[in-house]
Write a protein that holds these residues in place. Structure first.
Motif, PDB file in Angstrom:
ATOM      1  N   LYS A   1      -5.317   1.750  -8.144  1.00 24.28           N
ATOM      2  CA  LYS A   1      -5.277   3.128  -7.648  1.00 24.28           C
ATOM      3  C   LYS A   1      -6.690   3.592  -7.323  1.00 24.28           C
ATOM      4  O   LYS A   1      -7.641   3.296  -8.054  1.00 24.28           O
ATOM      5  N   SER A   2      -6.803   4.303  -6.205  1.00 23.79           N
ATOM      6  CA  SER A   2      -8.067   4.932  -5.834  1.00 23.79           C
ATOM      7  C   SER A   2      -7.841   6.424  -5.679  1.00 23.79           C
ATOM      8  O   SER A   2      -6.862   6.844  -5.042  1.00 23.79           O
ATOM      9  N   ALA A   3      -8.732   7.212  -6.242  1.00 18.94           N
ATOM     10  CA  ALA A   3      -8.640   8.670  -6.122  1.00 18.94           C
ATOM     11  C   ALA A   3      -9.728   9.237  -5.231  1.00 18.94           C
ATOM     12  O   ALA A   3      -9.845  10.467  -5.101  1.00 18.94           O
ATOM     13  N   ASP A   4     -10.521   8.385  -4.615  1.00 22.06           N
ATOM     14  CA  ASP A   4     -11.624   8.860  -3.783  1.00 22.06           C
ATOM     15  C   ASP A   4     -11.573   8.271  -2.381  1.00 22.06           C
ATOM     16  O   ASP A   4     -12.593   7.928  -1.794  1.00 22.06           O
TER      17      ASP A   4
ATOM     18  N   ARG B   1      -6.211  11.113  -0.113  1.00 17.28           N
ATOM     19  CA  ARG B   1      -7.357  10.441  -0.720  1.00 17.28           C
ATOM     20  C   ARG B   1      -6.940   9.565  -1.896  1.00 17.28           C
ATOM     21  O   ARG B   1      -7.733   8.768  -2.390  1.00 17.28           O
ATOM     22  N   THR B   2      -5.695   9.708  -2.307  1.00 18.39           N
ATOM     23  CA  THR B   2      -5.184   8.890  -3.405  1.00 18.39           C
ATOM     24  C   THR B   2      -4.325   7.782  -2.824  1.00 18.39           C
ATOM     25  O   THR B   2      -3.327   8.049  -2.146  1.00 18.39           O
ATOM     26  N   ILE B   3      -4.727   6.552  -3.090  1.00 14.79           N
ATOM     27  CA  ILE B   3      -4.059   5.391  -2.514  1.00 14.79           C
ATOM     28  C   ILE B   3      -3.718   4.417  -3.630  1.00 14.79           C
ATOM     29  O   ILE B   3      -4.498   4.228  -4.578  1.00 14.79           O
TER      30      ILE B   3
ATOM     31  N   TRP C   1     -11.698   1.692  -7.170  1.00 15.92           N
ATOM     32  CA  TRP C   1     -10.314   1.402  -7.562  1.00 15.92           C
ATOM     33  C   TRP C   1     -10.246   1.118  -9.054  1.00 15.92           C
ATOM     34  O   TRP C   1     -11.166   0.533  -9.639  1.00 15.92           O
ATOM     35  N   GLN C   2      -9.120   1.522  -9.636  1.00 15.54           N
ATOM     36  CA  GLN C   2      -8.870   1.265 -11.042  1.00 15.54           C
ATOM     37  C   GLN C   2      -7.536   0.543 -11.198  1.00 15.54           C
ATOM     38  O   GLN C   2      -6.547   0.921 -10.552  1.00 15.54           O
ATOM     39  N   PRO C   3      -7.476  -0.485 -12.054  1.00 15.74           N
ATOM     40  CA  PRO C   3      -6.193  -1.158 -12.284  1.00 15.74           C
ATOM     41  C   PRO C   3      -5.264  -0.284 -13.119  1.00 15.74           C
ATOM     42  O   PRO C   3      -5.717   0.430 -14.019  1.00 15.74           O
ATOM     43  N   LEU C   4      -3.976  -0.348 -12.790  1.00 17.71           N
ATOM     44  CA  LEU C   4      -2.947   0.353 -13.559  1.00 17.71           C
ATOM     45  C   LEU C   4      -2.200  -0.700 -14.368  1.00 17.71           C
ATOM     46  O   LEU C   4      -1.492  -1.535 -13.813  1.00 17.71           O
ATOM     47  N   THR C   5      -2.363  -0.644 -15.686  1.00 20.06           N
ATOM     48  CA  THR C   5      -1.832  -1.725 -16.523  1.00 20.06           C
ATOM     49  C   THR C   5      -0.984  -1.246 -17.686  1.00 20.06           C
ATOM     50  O   THR C   5      -0.198  -2.037 -18.225  1.00 20.06           O
ATOM     51  N   ARG C   6      -1.098  -0.002 -18.082  1.00 14.95           N
ATOM     52  CA  ARG C   6      -0.456   0.454 -19.313  1.00 14.95           C
ATOM     53  C   ARG C   6       1.064   0.482 -19.148  1.00 14.95           C
ATOM     54  O   ARG C   6       1.606   1.290 -18.399  1.00 14.95           O
TER      55      ARG C   6
ATOM     56  N   LEU D   1       0.843  -1.197   0.000  1.00 17.33           N
ATOM     57  CA  LEU D   1       0.000   0.000   0.000  1.00 17.33           C
ATOM     58  C   LEU D   1       0.874   1.241   0.000  1.00 17.33           C
ATOM     59  O   LEU D   1       1.996   1.219   0.516  1.00 17.33           O
ATOM     60  N   ALA D   2       0.344   2.340  -0.548  1.00 18.11           N
ATOM     61  CA  ALA D   2       1.055   3.629  -0.493  1.00 18.11           C
ATOM     62  C   ALA D   2       0.065   4.755  -0.672  1.00 18.11           C
ATOM     63  O   ALA D   2      -0.892   4.656  -1.459  1.00 18.11           O
ATOM     64  N   PHE D   3       0.287   5.837   0.062  1.00 20.57           N
ATOM     65  CA  PHE D   3      -0.457   7.076  -0.128  1.00 20.57           C
ATOM     66  C   PHE D   3       0.256   7.951  -1.150  1.00 20.57           C
ATOM     67  O   PHE D   3       1.500   7.938  -1.257  1.00 20.57           O
ATOM     68  N   ASP D   4      -0.517   8.737  -1.872  1.00 16.71           N
ATOM     69  CA  ASP D   4       0.053   9.876  -2.585  1.00 16.71           C
ATOM     70  C   ASP D   4       0.489  10.873  -1.515  1.00 16.71           C
ATOM     71  O   ASP D   4      -0.328  11.313  -0.709  1.00 16.71           O
ATOM     72  N   PRO D   5       1.785  11.221  -1.445  1.00 12.99           N
ATOM     73  CA  PRO D   5       2.248  12.100  -0.361  1.00 12.99           C
ATOM     74  C   PRO D   5       1.577  13.466  -0.320  1.00 12.99           C
ATOM     75  O   PRO D   5       1.562  14.114   0.726  1.00 12.99           O
TER      76      PRO D   5
END
Length: 990
Positions: free
Chosen positions: A232-235, A203-205, A240-245, A195-199
């Motif tokens: 990633k979650s922005a709320d 709300r972004t994890i 959550w959305q997968p990061l794949t690109r 897990l990690a927070f956007d510093p």
């Protein structure tokens, strides 16, 4: 007067009948003693305190939680009273340094681990703890806490390591862990690992899911699923959305991912990815797209074990990766340089960097925790953390005896059970050339020769290690696992046994071997249902077991039991010529037989422990046979149902007394296994991997806290169902005086070297003296007294619960003539109590207490001790409320001493004369000091008497200071001092 324990018990209700055997208060004062080694073990949890740069916390895999307040110079355990010591992660609330969250379970996927029971929280910097929840997650891999709100946290639950379960994924709490909400979940086979927070925005994890499973067999046992990925979650974690690109997909064999975000530029993210195209990936747009930056195997290899990546808080191009070494890149991940661990490799797991000072770094590794305050130029030691993961334990026949075993990732260790210097330090342990995962087998006939591993022979005299195993080059028909049993037959000390799936025997120290069995594993153990969706992948290869436990009979060298890790039990009664399969019906395939112990009293009796942990089943299993394996009885009543059993042993000193070690406890049975009760006492709730009974002691190998010894188990041998039944006969309340174990006349080493500073880690010695155990059914109405008398009835020492503890200096260990006191004062309260007689007569001046004796010894810290008693049989008398109990106490000489009986007698007589002379001068000084009715006044003693008494004490030290016959000059000096005493006392009288 009563001298028999059973007679005492028959007189009253000292033992309370319970469903589990005996009243635990009968042994409540026994204590486990840690002896080392002081070498760190596998550690994954790591956190520092931003506001307090000297304070760090670590979570040790089966070693609990530890804290340092001095940058790692010393570490203190702060979690020992909790029901699990298996720790996977630690988080400190950035906004409140007193708020800690601990995730239990090792947070790993590997063939050797222990599980936990959820989340713990402290709001007072680790002084007290509360359990929060997520108990069935078993493996908590990561916790992050909102930088601005200590009550808002996210938890990565990895789940059961060997089975499917729903309590997995990412959980969120907004009330400090009182409640949890599952916010990211794929299925019962997919856990969360990072897990990690956007510093810049809590709300972004970012979260990592990992679908993986371990098989019950040790090698080729890791399987991955199709639901792993980076999200990633922005709320705030609601969606959550997968990061794949640009990242590998499940079609590319995607496995574990580790993620690290640059605090100074949250758009910069690094991901350590294990897949067909493994390596370090980088994103410069907050995870929308990714670029492969580095494919060096040394950096990404073994990603399923490590995968931790962290970024310098002030420079997004400085990135750290933890692997077999710790690597640092200063060019955004393109190239790396090892800063810790190269070239040997130490296996690093977790990196924590102080957000306000990037030169302040904590790393958790397989060898413990290490800290740098100068950016990696130097590091703190991990030889100050007693968190070794030991696999097995064996003892040699020396005095004092040594314990031996292999340590996870750190080779081996041999540790003395007692030091001659008062405490066990780095002087008293050493590596012994054994493979890290293996057994150690000290040669019963040749002290200092240790066998182990697969198989090596270590010679303590030269330090050389020779491979003497039956298999020189692997690749043939033999199968191997990490922990292969190597042990000597207790019936014939020449016979050394070793096993693959075959049993081997040597009688010449490994110069040649004989295979004495065929394949003793299951012919077709199959694939267990616990693998679930991974079963098809597992069936692509054949999986067979090995012999995991050997149980040679102490009564007959030809009787040997074996148990395999796939659940087969066999026995031979003719030295291996023929074998009989005697597997218990309840022992299903891949139930690992962890130990077999053949009875010391009956060739047809044996006990075995088994573990189904790798089948996702923590149910304890212990079996007993009394007919040579024809039938087995499951004996588990009283064992906790959430911890598998790693070892069972029979006490060779008392029939029917058994011991068992589980993943969290040590148990005893007083009725041959019909019922069990905990004797964990002060031992941390860690994984007890092995246990032996050596003499009057029980020793355990813990997989996270090193070796521990339960000294002097004679009370356990004297209580049981016979005593319990006798106790029911009467309602009279009474006391018990347990028969003391044999005591040894030992001296503290008088080495005058500079003592080790207090920050050097040290373990306890056993008590110096004779251990005397007694039990009071209720508080005594008056003083409790204890007397030590000779065989002729002469009083040696008398103690009372009314005694006051005399002044005592813990630090004066290098002047043993001036160091002694009982372990504690005699106790008159209800319960079991352990008291230690220091084996000495009263100290000179002990009866002259109307003035301070220390006034005479202004240049020495304490007064001389009493004369050491001669080896003999003494009588111990305990008096409680008019009842007198007696037992015999045998005192033996230090087996290492070479002094003759005549020399001992001469020494005792001369020392006793000096003590008597000092008593005479003490009395004279006391009379002068208090003459004229004045109060005691230190410094007013006669100068000549004071000088004389100092000379007497000096001579006393010379005579009494070692186990040697008095020298001629000492004898002449004592005669001269006696004349001085007579002259001076005569002149004083006149």
């Amino acid at each position: 007067m009563r001298s028999s324990l059973v007679a005492v018990l028959a007189a009253g209700a000292a033992v309370v009948a319970t469903a589990q055997g005996v009243d635990p208060s009968l042994y409540a004062d026994l204590r486990w003693r840690h002896i080392g080694p002081f070498r760190g073990g596998r550690t994954v949890g790591a956190a520092g305190v931003v506001q307090q740069p000297n304070v760090f916390y670590i979570g040790v895999n089966n070693g609990g939680v530890w804290k340092t307040t001095d940058y790692g110079s010393t570490w203190t355990p702060i979690f020992d009273d909790q029901p699990t010591q298996s720790i996977g992660t630690i988080a400190v609330a950035p906004s409140d340094p007193n708020t800690l969250y601990v995730g239990s379970g090792e947070g790993l996927q590997r063939p050797d681990l222990s599980v936990g029971d959820g989340i713990y929280n402290s709001t007072d910097a680790g002084r007290t703890w509360q359990h929060l929840g997520l108990r069935d997650a078993r493996q908590i891999a990561a916790i992050i806490v909102d930088p601005g709100d200590p009550n808002r946290l996210f938890v990565a639950a990895l789940g059961h390591p060997y089975g499917a379960n729903p309590e997995r994924g990412v959980f969120r709490s907004t009330d400090g862990g009182r409640t949890f909400e599952k916010v990211l979940f794929r299925d019962d086979n997919t856990g969360a690992i990072d897990l990690a927070f956007d510093p810049s925005d809590a709300r972004t994890i970012y979260a990592v899911l990992w679908a993986a499973r371990q098989g019950p067999w040790e090698y080729n046992n890791a399987y991955t699923g199709s639901t792993s990925g980076l999200f990633k979650s922005a709320d705030g974690g609601s969606t959550w959305q997968p990061l794949t690109r640009g990242l590998p997909t499940t079609a590319d064999g995607l496995s574990r991912i580790g993620v690290g975000i640059a605090p100074s530029n949250p758009q910069r993210i690094y991901a350590w990815v294990t897949a067909q195209t493994s390596g370090l990936y980088r994103s410069d747009d907050a995870g929308a797209t990714w670029t492969l930056m580095n494919t060096e195997t040394r950096v990404w290899g073994r990603g399923d074990d490590f995968a931790n990546v962290r970024v310098d808080p002030s420079n997004p191009d400085v990135v750290y990766a933890a692997n077999t070494s710790t690597y640092r890149s200063t060019d955004g991940g393109r190239t790396f340089t090892a800063i810790k661990g190269a070239p040997g490799g130490d296996d690093y797991h977790t990196i924590w960097i102080n957000p306000t000072n990037p030169r302040n770094i904590l790393i958790a590794a397989d060898q413990g925790a290490t800290i740098t305050v100068n950016g990696g130029e130097t590091w703190s030691s991990w030889y100050n953390q007693p968190t070794a993961q030991m696999f097995h334990v064996a003892a040699d026949n020396r005095f004092p005896y040594w314990l031996y075993g292999g340590q996870q990732e750190s080779g081996s260790a041999g540790v003395r059970s007692r030091s001659d210097f008062g405490e066990i330090t780095l002087r008293e342990w050493q590596p012994v050339g054994v493979e890290e995962y293996g057994y150690a087998a000290p040669d019963p006939l040749h002290p200092g020769i240790i066998y182990g591993g697969k198989v090596t022979r270590f010679d303590e005299r030269t330090g050389d290690v020779q491979n003497v195993g039956p298999i020189v080059v692997r690749g043939g028909e033999d199968r191997f696992v990490r922990t292969a049993p190597v042990l000597f037959s207790p019936a014939d000390p020449h016979v050394l046994l070793y096993a693959t799936q075959f049993l081997y025997r040597t009688v010449n120290g490994g110069r040649s071997w004989t295979k004495i069995s065929g394949d003793l594993s299951r012919a077709n153990p199959g694939v267990p249902a616990s693998l679930g969706m991974y079963a098809d992948a597992a069936r692509k290869a054949e999986h067979r077991g090995v012999i995991y436990a050997i149980g040679p009979s102490p009564l007959n060298v030809n009787v040997i039991w074996t148990g395999s890790d796939d659940g087969a039990v066999n026995v031979t009664r003719d030295g291996g010529a023929t074998w009989t399969n005697v597997t218990p019906r309840e022992l299903t395939p891949w139930s690992k037989v962890t130990q077999i112990d053949a009875s010391h009293f009956d060739q047809a009796t044996a006990y075995l422990s088994a573990s189904r942990f790798r089948l996702d089943d923590l149910t304890p299993l212990v079996f007993r046979t009394r007919d040579g394996g024809k039938s087995w009885t499951k004996i588990t009543r009283g064992l906790a149902d959430n911890a598998s059993v790693n070892v069972v042993r029979e006490d060779p000193g008392r029939r029917g007394l058994l011991f068992a070690g589980t993943e969290r406890e040590v148990y005893a049975s007083f009725d041959a296994g019909d019922s069990w009760q905990s004797i964990t006492l002060n031992l941390p709730h860690t994984s007890v991997r092995d246990l032996i009974v050596h003499g009057d002691d029980v020793a355990v190998a813990t997989h996270g806290r090193g070796f521990w010894i339960l000294d002097n188990i004679t009370p356990l041998r004297q209580i049981g169902r016979q005593a319990e039944r006798s106790a029911k006969a009467s309602a009279e309340r009474t006391a018990i005086l347990f028969k003391p174990a044999v005591a040894y006349r030992l001296r503290r080493n008088q080495n005058t070297d500079t003592p080790l500073p207090p920050e050097v880690p040290a373990a306890q010695n056993p008590p110096d003296g004779a251990v005397i155990d007694y039990y009071l059914a209720s508080d005594a109405r008056g003083p409790v007294t204890l007397e030590i008398r000779t065989a002729t009835g002469k009083l040696v020492r008398r103690y009372s619960s009314d005694d006051k503890l005399e002044p005592y200096d813990e630090k004066s260990i290098n002047v043993p003539m001036y160091w002694a006191r009982p372990l504690r004062t005699l106790t008159a309260s209800k319960g079991m109590h352990r008291f230690v007689w220091d084996l000495r007569y009263p100290r000179p001046g002990a009866v002259q207490r109307d003035f301070p004796i220390s006034a005479i010894y202004r240049d020495t810290p304490l007064e001389p001790l009493g004369v050491l008693a001669l080896p003999a049989v003494f009588t111990v008398k305990l008096t409680v409320d008019g009842m007198t109990l007696t037992e015999a106490l045998t005192l033996k000489m230090d087996p290492r001493a070479t002094i003759t009986a005549l020399g001992l007698t001469q020494q005792f007589a001369l020392a006793t004369k000096l003590a008597d002379l000092m008593n005479q001068t003490f009395a004279a000084i006391g009379r002068q000091t208090t003459s004229g009715g004045q109060q005691p006044a230190p410094g007013r003693s006669d100068t000549d008497l004071e000088a004389l008494n100092t000379d007497l004490a000096t001579a006393y030290d010379v005579v009494e200071g070692a186990d040697r016959a008095p020298t001629l000059q000492a004898t002449k000096t004592v005669a001269a001092l006696e004349q001085r005493v007579r002259r001076l006392l005569n002149s004083t009288v006149r």
